[in-house]
Scaffold this active site. Structure first.
Site, PDB file in Angstrom:
ATOM      1  N   GLU A   8       0.586  -1.127  -0.170  1.00  0.00           N
ATOM      2  CA  GLU A   8       0.007  -0.040  -0.173  1.00  0.00           C
ATOM      3  C   GLU A   8       0.768   1.194   0.089  1.00  0.00           C
ATOM      4  OE1 GLU A   8      -3.401   0.188   2.912  1.00  0.00           O
ATOM      5  OE2 GLU A   8      -3.529  -1.995   2.860  1.00  0.00           O
ATOM      6  N   ASP A  83      -2.148  -4.445   3.715  1.00  0.00           N
ATOM      7  CA  ASP A  83      -2.226  -4.696   5.288  1.00  0.00           C
ATOM      8  C   ASP A  83      -3.083  -6.148   5.553  1.00  0.00           C
ATOM      9  OD1 ASP A  83      -0.510  -2.435   5.451  1.00  0.00           O
ATOM     10  OD2 ASP A  83      -2.016  -1.037   6.072  1.00  0.00           O
ATOM     11  N   ASP A  85      -5.590  -6.733   7.230  1.00  0.00           N
ATOM     12  CA  ASP A  85      -6.718  -6.471   7.670  1.00  0.00           C
ATOM     13  C   ASP A  85      -7.995  -6.351   6.682  1.00  0.00           C
ATOM     14  OD1 ASP A  85      -6.348  -3.801   6.723  1.00  0.00           O
ATOM     15  OD2 ASP A  85      -6.252  -2.686   8.336  1.00  0.00           O
ATOM     16  N   GLU A  87      -9.710  -3.912   5.747  1.00  0.00           N
ATOM     17  CA  GLU A  87      -9.529  -2.683   4.429  1.00  0.00           C
ATOM     18  C   GLU A  87      -8.464  -3.297   3.704  1.00  0.00           C
ATOM     19  OE1 GLU A  87     -10.824   0.316   3.686  1.00  0.00           O
ATOM     20  OE2 GLU A  87     -12.406  -0.534   5.265  1.00  0.00           O
ATOM     21  N   TYR A 292       2.453  -4.860  13.529  1.00  0.00           N
ATOM     22  CA  TYR A 292       1.200  -4.078  12.953  1.00  0.00           C
ATOM     23  C   TYR A 292       0.507  -3.451  14.007  1.00  0.00           C
ATOM     24  CZ  TYR A 292      -2.451  -3.410   9.600  1.00  0.00           C
ATOM     25  OH  TYR A 292      -3.628  -2.678   8.884  1.00  0.00           O
ATOM     26  N   ARG A 294      -2.335  -2.100  14.115  1.00  0.00           N
ATOM     27  CA  ARG A 294      -3.826  -2.232  13.990  1.00  0.00           C
ATOM     28  C   ARG A 294      -4.509  -3.372  14.456  1.00  0.00           C
ATOM     29  NH1 ARG A 294      -2.978   1.003   9.128  1.00  0.00           N
ATOM     30  NH2 ARG A 294      -3.516   3.152   9.438  1.00  0.00           N
ATOM     31  N   HIS A 336      -4.152 -10.306  14.959  1.00  0.00           N
ATOM     32  CA  HIS A 336      -3.023  -9.756  14.950  1.00  0.00           C
ATOM     33  C   HIS A 336      -2.489 -10.038  16.411  1.00  0.00           C
ATOM     34  CE1 HIS A 336      -4.086  -8.764  11.156  1.00  0.00           C
ATOM     35  NE2 HIS A 336      -4.888  -7.582  11.692  1.00  0.00           N
TER      36      HIS A 336
END
Length: 713
Positions: A8, A83, A85, A87, A292, A294, A336
């Site tokens: 990203e 990423d 997740d 999104e 990570y 998040r 995570h």
């Protein structure tokens, strides 16, 4: 072999490119490469099919997609490493769409840290794109668009000002507004306490005991004269120890950071906004310094535990015998591990990592908190006693003269030798030793050096700060930790709340209060709604709920509530422009009070309308335009006008409202070629002409073919 890895962030792409070396191209999507359009009917998500038609909305991402396609054609294999997740999975699906890769045949890789070991391990185990995660991400995006586009026009009509409704921002704003109103309506209550100041013993300073006034929870002792009389009588009052206890107590360390705890603790400790904390964390993650950032999980992976425990051993710091585990919150998504240092690019002994002051300070917090989580408890010696002075009589009143004292002294710092939580600032060792109650025995007789009557008042609830608002959002299940920073940013941007000066307190604005009141009838404005939605999204992820079911119910609820909104506030009427078919509503200018204009629901057909004595007039720019010194507009072909700002910066403007362009070099004949990056330029004229060939003036051009959502696939 030539392989392409898609991530990203350009910064992450550069870092991973150095890791993988020759034979690899690493390119970045720069976030979402496609999104829903912002004008026209395709911008809405509506029944019966709730189709979502994505477009590449800006020139930058069109260039990125072209580069990805060219790189993919020359590569033997394409890996997608967005990423890890929901999104990120959605972005991975969009990459598949533009590169014409079947999601089931994609090489999707994910990792928790940007280190060579983690990346090479991930590349050995690619998987398909998880379409259930994609469906959940799309459902969330559809709900956000549905709320914003269906409710915002009604909201604006209701309050008579431009306003936007947000599925997650609205309940967050309600928290701030309700707190503001509680503060304004608060009336302080005066009450009184009595302190017995006791002499020190064996060289230890004096201590104090507080009067047990006998009031119930929520009540306050308000007889000032009696309290003063008791304080005056204390030096001559014999006090007997009726209860005494001295015992060690333990305090365990906090778990390693989750996203929300990092935001709260980081904002307090670094004295910056939550958005700055997330930017710093993003930079540390992309550079390979932390895992990570998040995550909802407070627990570490086995690898993480081993790394931290080895680091503690190397530093000669104490380690708890068995690794600690913590229970996650009921709605936590524990895909995570907790946030910790990777120790990949800096040794465990190094406290400094990061490119700027915020990154370096945040890295120290993350490192110390993660290490402290595997250290022994802090041990205190807690001493408490109850002193009895019998019954105190004054005039016709009498109350037991009972006093309570508690003191705590740190005897073994344990984890606190390394880390102190930010909320403990000002409550460190000095406070713990500030009331050094001596070890006493039942029956001991004491005398107070003096008594003190303390006047107090109840306090209004404090205004939210960014950290305490995040705590409230987390407690109520509003949004996800990864969205907290964006929620707060939107509330600032829309002028629904603000800070005064550098003070951290958050104030609701008048506009914010109006928005909250107008949205009360809607389900999404309630604190429970987003928690229930997240549960539904989890069910979609698990394959237990069709996305259409959630969208159909949500849309029906929104429309039924819109139907009950007061009609008197709606000043909309049919658009007077021939062939438009839209509706217009009157607005007051925010910059110039008393000045009005009209907004049409079909904004892409024509410009804003002028106000003629309370009725819609001609579109702005349709009046006779004498300034035609600029080149032709690529949309309508009419000459643009050349103007200057107050600082004599030249620009071109289309009289039909199709756009404004800067002219930094004054080269009127080369309008599109002189645009500086990021200032809203249009495409080059030859591209615009090619797209608009055979289309009537005013038709929106340049949109890629519509793509149905996976929700309906």
């Amino acid at each position: 072999m030539s392989a392409l890895l898609i991530v990203e962030s350009p910064k992450k792409a550069q870092h991973i490119g150095h890791i993988l070396g020759n034979g690899w191209q690493v390119k970045a999507t720069l976030g979402h490469i496609r999104d829903l359009p912002v004008t026209g009917e395709a911008a809405y998500v509506r029944p019966p099919d709730f189709a979502m038609r994505y477009e590449i909305l800006d020139t930058k991402h069109k260039e990125i997609v072209s580069g990805l396609r060219a790189a993919a054609q020359s590569a033997d294999a394409v890996y997608i490493a967005t990423d890890p997740d929901r999104e990120g999975e959605g972005i991975a699906w969009h990459v598949c769409q533009v590169l014409k890769i079947k999601p089931g045949e994609a090489k999707r890789v994910s990792y928790q840290e940007v280190t060579e070991t983690a990346i090479r391990k991930a590349l050995l185990a690619p998987r398909p794109v998880n379409m259930r995660l994609v469906a959940a991400q799309e459902a969330r995006r559809a709900l956000d668009r549905m709320v914003g586009w269906e409710v915002s026009p009604v909201l604006s009509n209701t309050i008579g000002a431009k306003a936007s409704a947000g599925r997650v921002q609205s309940p967050a704003l309600a928290l701030v507004v309700e707190r503001e109103r509680a503060i304004k309506s608060f009336r302080p209550t005066a009450f009184y306490q009595v302190l017995a100041h006791m002499p020190g013993k064996d060289g230890v300073s004096g201590w104090r005991a507080s009067w047990i006034d006998g009031t119930k929870e929520g009540e306050y002792f308000q007889d000032k004269a009696f309290a003063q009389a008791l304080a005056d009588a204390l030096p001559s009052m014999p006090l007997v120890v009726s209860k005494a206890e001295s015992k060690p107590t333990r305090k365990a360390p906090a778990p390693p950071f989750t996203t929300s705890s990092m935001q709260m603790d980081g904002a307090r400790a670094l004295k910056v906004g939550v958005e700055d904390i997330m930017k710093a964390a993003q930079g540390l993650f992309e550079a390979g310094h932390i895992t990570y950032h998040r995550t909802d999980s407070p627990n570490l992976s086995e690898e993480g535990e081993t790394l931290l425990r080895d680091a503690l051993q190397s530093a000669g710091l104490p380690i708890i015998e068995q690794p600690r585990r913590w229970k996650a919150k009921g709605d936590a998504q524990e895909a995570h591990e907790a946030i910790r240092p990777t120790f990949d690019k800096v040794p465990p002994s190094a406290e400094v990592a990061g490119e700027d002051a915020n990154q370096r300070a945040l890295y120290q917090l993350i490192r110390k908190r993660a290490l402290a989580s595997q250290m022994p408890d802090a041990i205190y010696q807690q001493t408490s006693c109850t002193l009895s002075g019998g019954t105190f009589h004054w005039r016709d009143l009498s109350h037991p003269a009972l006093f309570r004292a508690v003191g705590s002294v740190l005897t073994d710092p344990g984890w606190r030798a390394l880390y102190t939580e930010s909320e403990d600032e000002g409550e460190g060792k000095e406070t713990e030793a500030a009331n050094p109650v001596p070890k006493l025995s039942v029956g001991d007789k004491l005398k107070a050096e003096r008594g003190e009557m303390v006047s107090k008042k109840t306090k209004a609830p404090p205004r939210y700060t960014e950290p305490t608002l995040i705590k409230a959002l987390e407690d109520h299940g509003v949004g996800r930790p990864s969205t907290y920073a964006s929620i707060i940013k939107v509330l600032y941007k829309r002028d629904y709340m603000k800070r005064k000066g550098k003070a951290p307190a958050l104030y609701a604005t008048d506009l914010g209060e109006q928005v909250v009141d107008a949205l009360r009838p809607f389900d999404f404005a309630g604190l429970e709604y987003t928690r229930l939605i997240e549960e539904s999204l989890d069910l979609i992820t698990e394959g237990k709920m069709p996305p259409r079911d959630l969208l159909a119910k949500s849309y029906a609820d929104i429309q039924s509530t819109i139907a009950t909104m007061p009609k008197g506030a709606d000043n909309s009427q049919p658009c007077p422009i021939d062939g438009c078919g839209g509706t217009v509503s009157r607005r007051e200018s925010k910059k110039k009070k008393g000045s009005f204009f009209w907004v049409c629901s079909n904004r892409d057909n024509h410009n804003l309308l002028q106000d003629k004595d309370g009725t819609p007039g001609e579109p702005f720019g349709d009046q006779v335009e004498s300034n035609t010194d600029g080149p032709a507009c690529p949309e309508c072909g009419k000459p643009t006008g050349r103007y200057e700002t107050s600082k004599r910066h030249g620009f071109f403007r289309c009289a039909k409202g199709h756009g404004t362009w800067w002219d930094d070099k004054g080269a009127i004949g080369k309008l599109w070629e002189t645009l500086p990056a990021g200032k809203g330029g249009k495409a080059k004229p030859e591209a615009a002409a090619k797209r608009s060939a055979g289309k009537p003036a005013g038709t929106r051009t340049g949109k890629p073919a519509a793509r149905r959502s996976t929700i309906m696939d």
